[in-house]
Scaffold this active site. Sequence first.
Site: not given
Length: 244
Positions: A113-114
């Site tokens: 994920d970011k």
Amino acid sequence: MSRAPTLRLDRLLASLGYGSRREMQALAKNGRITFDGAPMTDADKHVPLTRDLPDHLHLDGKPIDPPPGIALMLHKPLGTTCSHKEAGPLVYDLLPTRWRMRDPAISTIGRLDKDTSGLLLLTDDGALLHRVISPKNHVAKRYRVTLDRPLRGDEAETFGAGGLMLESETKPLLPAVMETLSPTEALLTLTEGRYHQVRRMFAAMGNHVTALHRESMGGLDLPADLEPGTFRLMTDADLAAIFA
Ligand code: URA
């Protein structure tokens, strides 16, 4: 004895993003490409696609980029996205600009994920990518998790038993191993990779993940000296460690 595959020089350099095949022909004619120090003026000639090709093949005196079959480990920093398309900083922006023009393209092996940092592998080798992500190979991914609230105490048992059903999924989770590091920190080792899996597992236990970092994949640890935002080429030993 197995021989390395070969590729025409103009095709190879074009596939590495140096320019068109016509441009590569011109570079060769002008003596700017050398193999073991000797000019390669004919770009129709084949070169062996060995891992050490950059030690031999130089353009303007500089080693060429790694040939196809590249495998990298990157220390993904927070705030970068594992996508070729999205807006905002991408993990691919951390690689040399020319590498964006490579064909086959370099892709991440799975995603983070970011808001997750840590070990991210990238390759242009589809077979390697599938070997790492295939559930058959059970490559374990270890995450260091920081939580908003103290652990309840039953998480390790619940995750370890398997069978936890995440919201909007139809298949229960496989068993996962959790080790408590402090009331709000844990190591969680998974052998599958569902969307936002770690965050959703702790959400299912009424908690919230505030920081997430991947420490290892299989037997390959994120090297302590690999700074966030930097990468290195993987060695054969690194590749073997993933499946060890
Ligand atoms: N689980 C998550 O929730 N996020 C990741 O990036 C990886 C695993």
